[in-house]
Motif scaffolding. Sequence first.
Motif, PDB file in Angstrom:
ATOM      1  N   GLU A   1     -76.729 -22.703 -84.261  1.00  0.00           N
ATOM      2  CA  GLU A   1     -75.864 -23.222 -85.305  1.00  0.00           C
ATOM      3  C   GLU A   1     -76.726 -24.069 -86.227  1.00  0.00           C
ATOM      4  OE1 GLU A   1     -72.586 -25.691 -84.047  1.00  0.00           O
ATOM      5  OE2 GLU A   1     -71.949 -26.062 -86.111  1.00  0.00           O
TER       6      GLU A   1
ATOM      7  N   ARG B   1     -78.978 -31.856 -92.110  1.00  0.00           N
ATOM      8  CA  ARG B   1     -79.660 -33.121 -91.838  1.00  0.00           C
ATOM      9  C   ARG B   1     -80.278 -33.624 -93.138  1.00  0.00           C
ATOM     10  NH1 ARG B   1     -76.978 -32.781 -88.197  1.00  0.00           N
ATOM     11  NH2 ARG B   1     -77.406 -32.942 -85.978  1.00  0.00           N
TER      12      ARG B   1
ATOM     13  N   PRO C   1     -74.584 -35.867 -90.534  1.00  0.00           N
ATOM     14  CA  PRO C   1     -73.389 -35.921 -91.379  1.00  0.00           C
ATOM     15  C   PRO C   1     -72.521 -37.144 -91.087  1.00  0.00           C
ATOM     16  CG  PRO C   1     -73.689 -33.698 -90.552  1.00  0.00           C
ATOM     17  CD  PRO C   1     -74.685 -34.570 -89.848  1.00  0.00           C
TER      18      PRO C   1
ATOM     19  N   PHE D   1     -69.111 -33.459 -97.933  1.00  0.00           N
ATOM     20  CA  PHE D   1     -68.553 -32.114 -97.735  1.00  0.00           C
ATOM     21  C   PHE D   1     -67.125 -32.013 -98.260  1.00  0.00           C
ATOM     22  CE2 PHE D   1     -71.610 -32.030 -94.036  1.00  0.00           C
ATOM     23  CZ  PHE D   1     -72.493 -31.150 -94.642  1.00  0.00           C
TER      24      PHE D   1
ATOM     25  N   ASN E   1     -71.932 -23.703 -91.119  1.00  0.00           N
ATOM     26  CA  ASN E   1     -70.603 -24.302 -91.281  1.00  0.00           C
ATOM     27  C   ASN E   1     -70.187 -24.271 -92.744  1.00  0.00           C
ATOM     28  OD1 ASN E   1     -69.941 -25.685 -88.541  1.00  0.00           O
ATOM     29  ND2 ASN E   1     -72.114 -26.124 -88.949  1.00  0.00           N
ATOM     30  N   VAL E   2     -68.925 -23.916 -92.977  1.00  0.00           N
ATOM     31  CA  VAL E   2     -68.434 -23.932 -94.356  1.00  0.00           C
ATOM     32  C   VAL E   2     -67.210 -24.828 -94.404  1.00  0.00           C
ATOM     33  CG1 VAL E   2     -67.550 -22.565 -96.255  1.00  0.00           C
ATOM     34  CG2 VAL E   2     -69.278 -21.620 -94.766  1.00  0.00           C
TER      35      VAL E   2
ATOM     36  N   GLU F   1     -68.943 -20.616 -89.463  1.00  0.00           N
ATOM     37  CA  GLU F   1     -68.035 -21.461 -88.685  1.00  0.00           C
ATOM     38  C   GLU F   1     -67.083 -22.152 -89.640  1.00  0.00           C
ATOM     39  OE1 GLU F   1     -69.626 -24.055 -85.739  1.00  0.00           O
ATOM     40  OE2 GLU F   1     -70.924 -22.503 -84.891  1.00  0.00           O
TER      41      GLU F   1
ATOM     42  N   ASP G   1     -63.960 -26.294 -83.698  1.00  0.00           N
ATOM     43  CA  ASP G   1     -63.137 -27.454 -83.311  1.00  0.00           C
ATOM     44  C   ASP G   1     -61.754 -27.036 -82.849  1.00  0.00           C
ATOM     45  OD1 ASP G   1     -65.299 -28.772 -84.260  1.00  0.00           O
ATOM     46  OD2 ASP G   1     -64.367 -29.518 -86.074  1.00  0.00           O
TER      47      ASP G   1
ATOM     48  N   GLU H   1     -68.492 -26.413 -76.952  1.00  0.00           N
ATOM     49  CA  GLU H   1     -69.532 -27.232 -77.582  1.00  0.00           C
ATOM     50  C   GLU H   1     -69.551 -28.615 -76.951  1.00  0.00           C
ATOM     51  OE1 GLU H   1     -68.693 -27.373 -81.746  1.00  0.00           O
ATOM     52  OE2 GLU H   1     -66.864 -28.513 -81.490  1.00  0.00           O
ATOM     53  N   GLY H   2     -70.668 -29.338 -77.172  1.00  0.00           N
ATOM     54  CA  GLY H   2     -70.775 -30.680 -76.611  1.00  0.00           C
ATOM     55  C   GLY H   2     -71.024 -30.666 -75.110  1.00  0.00           C
ATOM     56  N   VAL H   3     -71.723 -29.647 -74.621  1.00  0.00           N
ATOM     57  CA  VAL H   3     -72.016 -29.566 -73.184  1.00  0.00           C
ATOM     58  C   VAL H   3     -73.252 -30.415 -72.885  1.00  0.00           C
ATOM     59  CG1 VAL H   3     -72.624 -28.016 -71.303  1.00  0.00           C
ATOM     60  CG2 VAL H   3     -71.023 -27.278 -73.068  1.00  0.00           C
TER      61      VAL H   3
ATOM     62  N   PRO I   1     -80.018 -30.494 -81.844  1.00  0.00           N
ATOM     63  CA  PRO I   1     -80.409 -29.762 -83.054  1.00  0.00           C
ATOM     64  C   PRO I   1     -81.873 -30.051 -83.391  1.00  0.00           C
ATOM     65  CG  PRO I   1     -78.286 -30.826 -83.359  1.00  0.00           C
ATOM     66  CD  PRO I   1     -78.833 -31.327 -82.056  1.00  0.00           C
TER      67      PRO I   1
HETATM   68  P1  C2E Z   1     -69.497 -29.418 -85.757  1.00  0.00           P
HETATM   69  O1  C2E Z   1     -69.550 -28.202 -86.594  1.00  0.00           O
HETATM   70  O2  C2E Z   1     -68.418 -29.481 -84.744  1.00  0.00           O
HETATM   71  O3  C2E Z   1     -70.914 -29.573 -85.103  1.00  0.00           O
HETATM   72  C1  C2E Z   1     -71.135 -30.012 -83.808  1.00  0.00           C
HETATM   73  C2  C2E Z   1     -71.581 -31.417 -83.790  1.00  0.00           C
HETATM   74  O4  C2E Z   1     -71.735 -31.833 -82.422  1.00  0.00           O
HETATM   75  C3  C2E Z   1     -72.936 -31.639 -84.429  1.00  0.00           C
HETATM   76  O5  C2E Z   1     -72.908 -32.906 -85.001  1.00  0.00           O
HETATM   77  C4  C2E Z   1     -73.869 -31.618 -83.225  1.00  0.00           C
HETATM   78  O6  C2E Z   1     -75.079 -32.294 -83.457  1.00  0.00           O
HETATM   79  C5  C2E Z   1     -73.026 -32.336 -82.227  1.00  0.00           C
HETATM   80  N1  C2E Z   1     -73.392 -32.016 -80.855  1.00  0.00           N
HETATM   81  C6  C2E Z   1     -73.972 -30.887 -80.399  1.00  0.00           C
HETATM   82  N2  C2E Z   1     -74.139 -30.944 -79.059  1.00  0.00           N
HETATM   83  C7  C2E Z   1     -73.645 -32.122 -78.663  1.00  0.00           C
HETATM   84  C8  C2E Z   1     -73.541 -32.774 -77.390  1.00  0.00           C
HETATM   85  O7  C2E Z   1     -73.907 -32.233 -76.357  1.00  0.00           O
HETATM   86  N3  C2E Z   1     -72.947 -33.991 -77.374  1.00  0.00           N
HETATM   87  C9  C2E Z   1     -72.504 -34.613 -78.501  1.00  0.00           C
HETATM   88  N4  C2E Z   1     -71.957 -35.816 -78.392  1.00  0.00           N
HETATM   89  N5  C2E Z   1     -72.601 -34.028 -79.727  1.00  0.00           N
HETATM   90  C10 C2E Z   1     -73.169 -32.813 -79.799  1.00  0.00           C
HETATM   91  P2  C2E Z   1     -73.475 -33.182 -86.457  1.00  0.00           P
HETATM   92  O8  C2E Z   1     -74.695 -32.390 -86.696  1.00  0.00           O
HETATM   93  O9  C2E Z   1     -73.522 -34.640 -86.625  1.00  0.00           O
HETATM   94  O10 C2E Z   1     -72.359 -32.569 -87.371  1.00  0.00           O
HETATM   95  C11 C2E Z   1     -71.093 -33.143 -87.435  1.00  0.00           C
HETATM   96  C12 C2E Z   1     -70.158 -32.291 -88.237  1.00  0.00           C
HETATM   97  O11 C2E Z   1     -70.555 -32.243 -89.605  1.00  0.00           O
HETATM   98  C13 C2E Z   1     -70.140 -30.842 -87.780  1.00  0.00           C
HETATM   99  O12 C2E Z   1     -69.319 -30.701 -86.682  1.00  0.00           O
HETATM  100  C14 C2E Z   1     -69.631 -30.162 -89.006  1.00  0.00           C
HETATM  101  O13 C2E Z   1     -68.250 -30.267 -89.076  1.00  0.00           O
HETATM  102  C15 C2E Z   1     -70.229 -30.985 -90.118  1.00  0.00           C
HETATM  103  N6  C2E Z   1     -71.442 -30.308 -90.608  1.00  0.00           N
HETATM  104  C16 C2E Z   1     -72.702 -30.343 -90.146  1.00  0.00           C
HETATM  105  N7  C2E Z   1     -73.514 -29.557 -90.885  1.00  0.00           N
HETATM  106  C17 C2E Z   1     -72.732 -28.998 -91.832  1.00  0.00           C
HETATM  107  C18 C2E Z   1     -72.966 -28.085 -92.900  1.00  0.00           C
HETATM  108  O14 C2E Z   1     -74.071 -27.602 -93.125  1.00  0.00           O
HETATM  109  N8  C2E Z   1     -71.913 -27.724 -93.678  1.00  0.00           N
HETATM  110  C19 C2E Z   1     -70.673 -28.226 -93.445  1.00  0.00           C
HETATM  111  N9  C2E Z   1     -69.684 -27.805 -94.238  1.00  0.00           N
HETATM  112  N10 C2E Z   1     -70.401 -29.066 -92.443  1.00  0.00           N
HETATM  113  C20 C2E Z   1     -71.424 -29.473 -91.650  1.00  0.00           C
END
Ligand code: C2E
Length: 759
Positions: free
Chosen positions: A527, A531, A542, A549, A586-587, A618, A650, A706-708, A733
């Motif tokens: 995914e 950043r 984010p 976004f 992700n969109v 996604e 989600d 997710e979040g494993v 990531p």
């Molecule tokens: P998301 O799409 O649900 O992405 C998963 C988030 O969970 C990511 O946070 C990831 O770093 C985090 N994560 C992954 N594994 C684990 C884990 O084992 N434990 C925990 N606690 N967290 C974990 P991130 O990167 O901070 O992104 C947060 C949200 O921001 C994303 O949720 C997504 O909704 C949005 N986002 C991130 N990148 C993009 C993007 O390029 N475009 C858009 N539209 N939204 C984005």
Amino acid sequence: MTVQIPSEADRLEALRSLAVRPVPEPEYDAVCRTACALFNAPIAWVSLVEADSQWFKARCGLDLDGTTRGASFCTHTIRSDEILVIEDASQDPRFVSSPLVRGDAGVRFYAGAPLVLGPGLRLGALCIVDRMPRRFSERERAQLQDLAQVVMAQLQAGRAAREARESAASFRLLAESTSDMITRCDLQGTRLYVSPASETLLGYRPEELIGTKPRDLIHPDDAEAYGRLLGQVRSGAISRAVTQHRYRHKDGSWVWVEVSFGLARADEGEQPAGYIAAVRDVSRRKEAEDRMAHMARHDPLTDLPNRLLFREELDRALARLDRDGTGFALLCLDLDHFKSVNDTLGHQAGDRLLRVVAGRIRGVLRRGDVAARLGGDEFVIIQAGCAGPEDAMGLAARVVEAMAAPVDLGGYPTGIGISIGIALAPCDARAPEDLLARADVALYRAKAAGRNTWRLAEGEAMPDAAPLRTEAPGRRRAAAAVPAMRAETASRVRIGGEVRAALAAHEIVPFYQPKVCCRTGQVSGFEALARWQHPTRGVLTPGYFGAAFEDQDLATAIGDTLLRQVAADMRAWNAGGLAFGRVAVNVSSAEFRKPDLAGSILEVLAAYGVPTTHFELEVTETVFLGQGAENVPAVLNRLHDSGVLVTLDDFGTGFASLTHLKQFPVDHIKVDQSFVRNMEQDGDDAAIVAAVVGLGRSLGMRVTAEGVERPGQVERLRALGCDYAQGYQFAKPMAASRVPYFLRSWVLSAPDPIRFRSV
Ligand code: C2E
Ligand code: CA
Ligand code: CA
């Protein structure tokens, strides 16, 4: 068309398929006796011709079980469909030396009619024999042939009866070894057979249910829908139906079951004989679904309706107003100094305070009123059927009064101050946004007037819109005049500006987090997550700039930049022969407002020579709700049809709506991390994950968790049959440059693909 002449092997196979039992059966013997009497002959037999011998299925006047084929007359009879007549065997060179002729049997006359199963398939013969030479008239020939047909019919009926017995036995075996309750009903719906699982499912022994009808036990609320479906199946409009309804258990409780039923026919093309149904207990799945639906619309802390449900209630109240003119009041509530409770006494004290406040608000509501928590210390009440300002102020006074007693926050008795802003529909406004804005401004004036008070909206001029407003559902702080709002807006504007600069400086980049197949341990793809490589503050997530976004221009700019980088990375990995699977991007909802999103994504992929089958999108459920939602089906369908995988992110936190899944081309669902986090400790969470996995399976979709973060979660997920997992347990990531290294070390260090460990 050429007709294949059956070979001897075909003939033997046909004989074997009839599986004639080598024991006397009275109906065959009766045919032989009839033949003897009819033709006034001393001997008759029914012969079946095997590869090297013939054996007599029935006989009369002869004490012999069979002969070799060489010695037999029937070998000759089965060469044609015609009857074979030997008037005097002692004069026929073919038989003169046969033991049947020379031995005790003393055969002189023979007439045999072949037993014909199908074209060219002659299995044996019905024969009559005399010890003296005879003539055989045309009429007699026809009669013998008729009798042979009777024998053939007996042979076939024997097979049909045996098959029926066998299939009944295997039906029973199947029905009795599954935990589903299997039932067979006649066309009127009366149960003729019930498998033993009825006892665990409904508390009834099978014999107690035989003779009853499903309708007798169905919940009255479900009966109509069931009847409709039954009608469709009966009329042939649908061949099978699957439905969920409640059945009454013998102990009086209701059990949620999933019933899958269809018409039962003895043979294809025949008239239906009744129904076959499989009934499965789905109460746990149903509970989890209901809980999910509840959670999607309620605030977990206070269990009051959340923003989403509030919005629906508000729409309902407005619809009622349009329909019959019933007015209502909207009260916006805000706790005074809540932030300082949180800061000085801690979050736990803050949470306790919110729960107490919620309880006290609930206590003063009347039937039909709805209170909701929109987040933080913001509460709202929709006062149903409010006749005028006095009514609304009466409720406000009751709320203020209910807050009078101090709350004990771990030894600190704390007073609660509350301010209330009131807007009335229809006199203050009719549109939801305007009503909220008016109540908000009134709230601001109440706060300014000192604590524990309320203000009515007074036709103020509407404030200007904030420059970077979001279109998130629910209440939007409308008044730029409210100081807190002003601060929030300012910070959004600042971040918006910073993100624009960051984009120009190429500081926004994708990081990649792997997704792992739960079964094989292989990396199925990545995914891409945005950043910000900040020049001084390091890598920002984010969590810091995610608000961007929500702004259409910024979201589109970030999305574009990321997509191009992702495509470039994929092209490089492809060129390097790296098997990276699929990459998901992700969109956000805001990006769907852009015209021709699908076209622009496909264009970028094509420009970089990236196959669409390596690409995944996604989206969260919010894209189906927000502005631009009307474009969503077309965009997703076009991408999906081009080979792009569509994943619903989600899952479980939004509408949790199954209808969405069916309506859109969704291939994968991602169960939200909030359920995965505590699934080892929290049975409810585990049940939800299990329900999503089950749901995915029944809709033909793959499920990713997710979040494993822990091996224990991986084990549970594997046991539940979850397809893919993603999380810190496998990898955080990472920058694109690390992906090749990660993939190589993953393969090298995973001799046992099932054993997972973090890298
Ligand atoms: P998301 O799409 O649900 O992405 C998963 C988030 O969970 C990511 O946070 C990831 O770093 C985090 N994560 C992954 N594994 C684990 C884990 O084992 N434990 C925990 N606690 N967290 C974990 P991130 O990167 O901070 O992104 C947060 C949200 O921001 C994303 O949720 C997504 O909704 C949005 N986002 C991130 N990148 C993009 C993007 O390029 N475009 C858009 N539209 N939204 C984005
Ligand atoms: Ca995602
Ligand atoms: Ca997610």
